[in-house]
Design a protein around this motif. Structure first.
Motif, PDB file in Angstrom:
ATOM      1  N   ALA A   1      -5.387   2.804   5.841  1.00  0.00           N
ATOM      2  CA  ALA A   1      -4.429   1.697   5.888  1.00  0.00           C
ATOM      3  C   ALA A   1      -3.055   2.176   6.331  1.00  0.00           C
ATOM      4  N   LEU A   2      -2.629   3.334   5.853  1.00  0.00           N
ATOM      5  CA  LEU A   2      -1.342   3.890   6.273  1.00  0.00           C
ATOM      6  C   LEU A   2      -1.376   4.266   7.757  1.00  0.00           C
ATOM      7  N   ALA A   3      -2.484   4.832   8.205  1.00  0.00           N
ATOM      8  CA  ALA A   3      -2.628   5.187   9.621  1.00  0.00           C
ATOM      9  C   ALA A   3      -2.654   3.943  10.507  1.00  0.00           C
ATOM     10  N   ALA A   4      -3.060   2.814   9.939  1.00  0.00           N
ATOM     11  CA  ALA A   4      -3.126   1.553  10.692  1.00  0.00           C
ATOM     12  C   ALA A   4      -1.815   0.783  10.622  1.00  0.00           C
ATOM     13  N   GLY A   5      -0.745   1.443  10.216  1.00  0.00           N
ATOM     14  CA  GLY A   5       0.567   0.805  10.221  1.00  0.00           C
ATOM     15  C   GLY A   5       1.063   0.346   8.872  1.00  0.00           C
ATOM     16  N   GLY A   6       0.324   0.625   7.814  1.00  0.00           N
ATOM     17  CA  GLY A   6       0.730   0.212   6.476  1.00  0.00           C
ATOM     18  C   GLY A   6       1.841   1.063   5.909  1.00  0.00           C
ATOM     19  N   GLU A   7       2.381   0.588   4.802  1.00  0.00           N
ATOM     20  CA  GLU A   7       3.477   1.286   4.117  1.00  0.00           C
ATOM     21  C   GLU A   7       3.089   1.473   2.651  1.00  0.00           C
ATOM     22  N   LEU A   8       3.364   2.656   2.130  1.00  0.00           N
ATOM     23  CA  LEU A   8       3.159   2.918   0.711  1.00  0.00           C
ATOM     24  C   LEU A   8       4.331   2.306  -0.052  1.00  0.00           C
ATOM     25  N   ILE A   9       4.036   1.360  -0.938  1.00  0.00           N
ATOM     26  CA  ILE A   9       5.076   0.725  -1.744  1.00  0.00           C
ATOM     27  C   ILE A   9       5.227   1.466  -3.066  1.00  0.00           C
ATOM     28  N   SER A  10       4.092   1.799  -3.708  1.00  0.00           N
ATOM     29  CA  SER A  10       4.164   2.532  -4.967  1.00  0.00           C
ATOM     30  C   SER A  10       2.825   3.196  -5.260  1.00  0.00           C
ATOM     31  N   ASP A  11       2.889   4.468  -5.664  1.00  0.00           N
ATOM     32  CA  ASP A  11       1.702   5.154  -6.158  1.00  0.00           C
ATOM     33  C   ASP A  11       1.947   5.718  -7.554  1.00  0.00           C
ATOM     34  N   GLU A  12       2.944   5.172  -8.243  1.00  0.00           N
ATOM     35  CA  GLU A  12       3.280   5.686  -9.574  1.00  0.00           C
ATOM     36  C   GLU A  12       2.168   5.461 -10.592  1.00  0.00           C
TER      37      GLU A  12
END
Length: 151
Positions: A114-125
């Motif tokens: 998903a990140l490679a497809a243009g997504g953004e990490l909002i939170s992984d806490e």
């Protein structure tokens, strides 16, 4: 019922459903149409091509064979995701978001795709329990696993 070869309802599906209903009625069974439903998710967007790769990657869907933009699950387990044209707008104030629950060993791969497809990490806490991502237009999804849950 749908014909998987055309990813849609055909006359043969209608004929088969009628025959099944006839056989069931002969055996005293009563139809319950209210028990039948199918969920589809529509996402408003001003540029479907911009966000479709993200949603394809994070949900593990495939392009619909008759639509370059709509996404389907070839196995029929997940809902169809379709994109509805709208005017550009500010970052969505979503009233709901999608959670995709996957095995822990699949989550990292889905997130990376998903990140490679243009997504953004909002939170992984709260990872690995859940990770919040957003598509390029700000629509959010949580990639969830059972890992880290007490219940």
């Amino acid at each position: 019922m749908i014909s998987h070869d055309v990813h849609g309802k055909t006359q043969r599906d209608v004929d088969l459903a009628r025959r099944i209903s006839e056989l069931a009625a002969e055996r005293g069974m009563v139809a319950e149409p209210s028990a039948v439903s199918r969920v589809e998710v529509g996402l408003d967007t001003w540029d479907a091509e911009e966000i479709q790769p993200f949603w394809r990657a994070v949900l593990g869907l495939e392009p619909h064979p008759r639509s370059a933009i709509d996404l389907v699950d070839p196995d029929g387990n997940k809902p169809t995701l379709w994109f509805q044209q709208c005017e550009p707008h500010q970052l969505p104030q979503q009233r709901f978001h999608l959670d995709i629950r996957v095995p822990p060993e699949v989550a990292e791969q889905r997130i990376a795709a998903a990140l490679a497809a243009g997504g953004e990490l909002i939170s992984d806490e709260r990872a690995p329990r859940f990770t919040v991502l957003a598509d390029p237009q700000g629509n959010k999804v949580c990639v969830c696993t059972q890992a880290g849950r007490d219940d």
